[in-house]
Design an enzyme around this catalytic site. Structure first.
Site, mmCIF file in Angstrom:
data_model
loop_
_atom_site.group_PDB
_atom_site.id
_atom_site.type_symbol
_atom_site.label_atom_id
_atom_site.label_comp_id
_atom_site.label_asym_id
_atom_site.label_seq_id
_atom_site.Cartn_x
_atom_site.Cartn_y
_atom_site.Cartn_z
ATOM 1 N N ASP A 102 -11.499 -8.687 -17.281
ATOM 2 C CA ASP A 102 -11.807 -9.914 -18.017
ATOM 3 C C ASP A 102 -10.504 -10.480 -18.566
ATOM 4 O O ASP A 102 -9.860 -9.878 -19.423
ATOM 5 C CB ASP A 102 -12.783 -9.599 -19.147
ATOM 6 C CG ASP A 102 -13.165 -10.819 -19.971
ATOM 7 O OD1 ASP A 102 -12.590 -11.903 -19.756
ATOM 8 O OD2 ASP A 102 -14.034 -10.678 -20.853
ATOM 9 N N HIS A 154 0.811 -1.216 0.000
ATOM 10 C CA HIS A 154 0.000 0.000 0.000
ATOM 11 C C HIS A 154 0.846 1.269 0.000
ATOM 12 O O HIS A 154 0.345 2.363 -0.287
ATOM 13 C CB HIS A 154 -0.942 -0.001 1.206
ATOM 14 C CG HIS A 154 -2.227 0.722 0.986
ATOM 15 N ND1 HIS A 154 -2.339 1.822 0.152
ATOM 16 C CD2 HIS A 154 -3.479 0.514 1.483
ATOM 17 C CE1 HIS A 154 -3.597 2.251 0.163
ATOM 18 N NE2 HIS A 154 -4.300 1.477 0.949
#
Length: 434
Positions: A379, A164
């Site tokens: 996808d 992070h």
């Protein structure tokens, strides 16, 4: 057959080309995340049509390698430069040391075992890479990106852990979607990341010396009693009702859908805690993306660009004045996040070593994420994801993440509280507030 996850292999995946940058300086926006845990989120898919397991894994490794060419910091390592005493500065060496790639199988775990239970099941934690460190500071010795691909009985889970201090949620999903584009056969990606820290807001474009003794401690300390992670789904129709009610009560039209939902969530949390002898001042902390608020930041800025404004309201006021009043206060706090305010807030928080500043009152409700992230655009070549799930390990109680729902214009909230609390919240969240 027992529902367990078997680790088959683990290796490092590097980029295929010379990195476009040699180092990435970390600024105060990034540095404040060193003492907390990495981003831990994954996607679940229906089974891909590949001839064999090995073909699938090799395909994903190859596409990951090519994706890292566009995101060299994720294949690098965190470097701390000592400056005497207990001070150090930090940067990412884009040395192509590699991201961790783990192949696992859970033959007795189905898609329904993950998406249908009332609470996110414990097995989900096993679908993420292990031994990646407790805090982002440990990116000094461990990969900044770790991926685990787990084959399920009727699907695949791709779990990612990203440091992070190097990337926020927007950058995380920028990478995830870019990887999926390459997996589908693209030679390039639709949006290039921008690493130039000079484009950051005034006051946050420099690397700071910070104290290092406590950095190996997780400052978002987990609860002693493990809470549960639950997904609350809100349909387009329910969200429309909440937004309309909030704006009507407040006599305005400027309250957004997410602001109305956040107000509804906060009031539901407080109503659920009202008999727990908690402090009467309630605190809401909101993680807000700065890319659209700081004029010098491009859309493709890669790194952390978040501010965390806090709102403290008395319990009586919060509950008695209604949804519209709370949503309007949230709207006002968000509207106050200007270039100058965001830079000033980042400065304060790197000095404290925390992602946010304590504002008093009871334990805060921390709401992050966004329903505008293109999660379902990831996808990989075999259809859009079924659902998004986060690791429920090492989270702090009161943490909430917003994601787009699988159905159009819906929102899912991942909420982390003890089970009894979640059960009470459900009673309030599922009905339109009076």
């Amino acid at each position: 057959m027992a529902k367990k996850v078997e680790m088959l292999s683990s290796s490092l995946v590097s980029g295929t080309a010379t990195a476009s940058i040699s180092r990435l300086e970390l600024n105060p926006w990034d540095l404040r995340f060193l003492p907390v845990i990495p981003i831990q989120t994954g996607l679940i898919f229906h089974s891909p049509h590949f001839q064999s397991q090995q073909n699938l894994i090799q395909h994903l490794k190859n596409s990951l390698s090519r994706a890292l060419d566009f995101f060299p910091p994720l294949a690098g390592r965190l470097v701390a430069t000592p400056h005497g005493g207990d001070m150090a500065s930090f940067f990412v060496a884009c040395n192509n040391a590699g991201a961790e790639f783990t192949h696992a199988v859970a033959a007795a775990v189905s898609v329904s075992d993950i998406v249908e239970p009332r609470y996110i099941p414990e097995i989900v934690s096993s679908l993420f890479p292990i031994n990646v460190g407790v805090t982002n500071y440990q990116g000094i010795s461990k990969p900044l990106l770790a991926v685990q691909v787990t084959e399920l009985a009727d699907g695949v889970f791709i779990g990612c852990i990203a440091n992070h201090a190097v990337a926020d949620g927007t950058s995380f999903w920028h990478f995830f979607k870019s990887w999926s584009e390459i997996s589908r056969g693209s030679e390039s990606i639709s949006k290039s990341p921008i690493f130039d820290r000079r484009s950051a807001a005034a006051g946050v474009d420099d690397n700071r010396l910070i104290h290092i003794p406590t950095l190996e401690e997780n400052l978002m300390a987990p609860s002693q009693l493990p809470p549960q992670l639950k997904v609350f789904h809100f349909s387009k129709e329910k969200l429309g009702e909440l937004k309309a009610k909030a704006n009507s009560e407040a006599g305005t039209d400027k309250i957004s859908t997410l602001q109305a939902l956040t107000a509804h969530l906060w009031r539901s949390v407080v109503r659920s805690q009202i008999n727990n002898n908690d402090p009467t001042t309630r605190v809401l902390i909101i993680a807000i993306g700065a890319r659209a608020r700081v004029s010098s930041l491009p859309d493709g800025y890669f790194g952390n660009a978040l501010c965390f404004p806090a709102l403290a309201i008395g319990e009586d006021e919060l509950l008695q004045k209604g949804l519209g009043a709370t949503a309007l206060r949230i709207n006002e706090v968000i509207s106050e996040q200007t270039d100058e305010a965001i830079a000033r807030e980042a400065e304060k928080k790197v000095q404290t070593g925390r992602a946010w500043v304590d504002v008093g009152g009871g334990p805060p409700l921390l709401v992050g994420g966004s329903h505008r992230l293109d999660v379902y655009g990831c996808d990989f070549g075999w259809g859009k994801p079924i659902a998004v799930r986060s690791n429920n390990d090492r989270k702090v109680e009161g943490l909430v993440a917003a994601f787009p729902a699988a159905d159009a214009d819906g929102i899912d909230l991942e909420v982390y509280f003890k089970e009894e609390m979640l059960q009470t919240m459900e009673e309030f969240l599922t009905v339109l507030p009076q």
